[in-house]
Design a protein around this motif. Structure first.
Motif, PDB file in Angstrom:
ATOM      1  N   UNK A   1       0.840  -1.199   0.000  1.00 12.32           N
ATOM      2  CA  UNK A   1       0.000   0.000   0.000  1.00 12.32           C
ATOM      3  C   UNK A   1       0.879   1.254   0.000  1.00 12.32           C
ATOM      4  N   UNK A   2       1.972   1.181   0.744  1.00  6.36           N
ATOM      5  CA  UNK A   2       2.889   2.320   0.787  1.00  6.36           C
ATOM      6  C   UNK A   2       3.479   2.567  -0.594  1.00  6.36           C
ATOM      7  N   UNK A   3       3.856   1.505  -1.295  1.00  2.01           N
ATOM      8  CA  UNK A   3       4.424   1.673  -2.641  1.00  2.01           C
ATOM      9  C   UNK A   3       3.385   2.237  -3.601  1.00  2.01           C
ATOM     10  N   UNK A   4       2.162   1.743  -3.431  1.00  2.67           N
ATOM     11  CA  UNK A   4       1.095   2.251  -4.293  1.00  2.67           C
ATOM     12  C   UNK A   4       0.873   3.736  -4.080  1.00  2.67           C
ATOM     13  N   UNK A   5       0.913   4.143  -2.816  1.00  2.80           N
ATOM     14  CA  UNK A   5       0.747   5.569  -2.526  1.00  2.80           C
ATOM     15  C   UNK A   5       1.906   6.371  -3.103  1.00  2.80           C
TER      16      UNK A   5
END
Lengths: 171, 197
Positions: free
Chosen positions: A151-155
């Motif tokens: 999720x962090x990478x997606x953000x």
């Protein structure tokens, strides 16, 4: 008779000598045919170079039909990602990922009927057994909680696209 | 929109105002870059980069000075940077290490006599060492004075004069060699011309 250096003659020809030098050189050139010929050759070279370096018709036509306005406009409009944007991205991503991890832990408690949600969850589980079994599997197994780096990478990817996306050119 | 007004608006964040400046100067910048780089593709690239750099550093422009020399200096530096990266140039000649280029056997013939057409002279200029080529283009193509060249390049008047003189010596040597048909490549010619071989 002291003859001037070629560089001095070049400067004389270009009008780049001071008053004293100009007078001296003019007097010398009036008396010295050798230097006069050298000066004439320099002048011929200057004319040759000026003429040779002037634009040809083909070059002038190419320049006339080349328009840099749009490429320059696009290059200027594209935002540059600088250190400020990167730091801002980190400030958003890191706490956001931590909050997401906390949220998944909270949901896991909810599904597992731990803590303050026990009574409510037990009632719901009685009514929808299959749904709760699936949620228990997902959250108690830590599957979603371990996905927070994704999720962090997606953000981060979203922020990158946001900062590097070209601005709309408004007419 | 006049130039200073356009610059003022650009500094306030109006990117569209810069289009007026591009439109006003693109022909001149393209011509300069064409003479410096020697080909159209590189000229277009460096000219575009020059305008982009000018826009990004517009806050460094002194509005009390004319804009054209400032822009042309950026364009010249872009061309020099490209040519250095391409390493198409023979070694840059540093002052103090250069022996005078010996006069060729061509004697008293002028450049246009040695070169049968202007295209040969242009090609020869395109092969000059970068520091000589810059000064030659600025003086003969842009028609800048020695003072203007000195302001743009940081060179002294004496150095500019020497560069011009030695550039012409090199050109005369190359064109005379071509007349004789030595077949040497320009980069080889530079080294041999300097050493007197």
């Amino acid at each position: 008779m002291k003859h001037p250096a070629p560089e001095q003659l070049q400067r004389y020809l270009a009008g780049e000598t001071d008053l004293v030098q100009t007078e001296e050189l003019t007097e010398h050139l009036a008396r010295c045919s050798t230097c006069g010929e050298a000066l004439a050759l320099l002048a011929a070279d200057d004319a040759a170079l000026s003429g040779s370096l002037s634009l040809t018709e083909a070059e002038a036509a190419w320049i006339a039909e080349t328009d840099l306005t749009e490429p320059v406009r696009r290059a200027i409009a594209a935002p540059r990602v600088g250190i400020q944007q990167l730091l801002l991205g980190l400030l958003i991503i890191v706490p956001g990922a931590y909050m997401l991890q906390t949220l998944t832990g909270l949901i896991a408690d909810l599904v597992s009927a731990r803590g303050p949600f026990a009574l409510t969850v037990n009632l719901l589980r009685a009514g929808t057994p299959y749904l709760w079994e699936t949620l228990e599997y997902l959250f108690n197994g830590g599957l979603l909680a371990s996905l927070w780096p994704l999720f962090a990478l997606g953000a981060a990817a979203w922020l990158w696209r946001r900062f590097t996306k070209e601005e709309q050119i408004h007419a | 929109m006049d130039e200073q007004h356009a610059i003022h608006r650009c500094l306030e964040g109006d990117k569209e105002a810069f289009a007026a400046i591009v439109g006003q100067y693109q022909a001149q910048v393209l011509a300069l870059c064409l003479r410096m780089t020697g080909n159209r593709e590189d000229a277009a690239d460096t000219a575009q980069q020059a305008f982009v750099q000018a826009y990004r550093h517009l806050d460094r422009y002194d509005p009390h000075q004319p804009f054209r020399p400032w822009l042309f200096k950026i364009a010249t530096n872009q061309c020099i940077g490209l040519l250095r990266r391409r390493k198409h140039q023979s070694v840059t000649l540093e002052e103090g290490r250069i022996e005078s280029v010996p006069d060729p056997e061509g004697g008293a013939a002028s450049l246009i006599d040695l070169a049968e057409d202007r295209e040969r002279v242009r090609r020869a200029v395109a092969e000059l060492p970068l520091n000589y080529r810059t000064v030659v283009v600025q003086y003969y193509f842009q028609q800048l004075s020695y003072q203007e060249i000195a302001r743009q390049t940081g060179l002294s008047i004496g150095t500019i004069s020497t560069h011009l003189h030695r550039a012409k010596q090199l050109l005369r040597r190359w064109l005379a060699d071509e007349e004789v048909g030595t077949g040497e490549a320009p980069r080889t010619r530079t080294a041999s011309a300097l050493s007197g071989r």
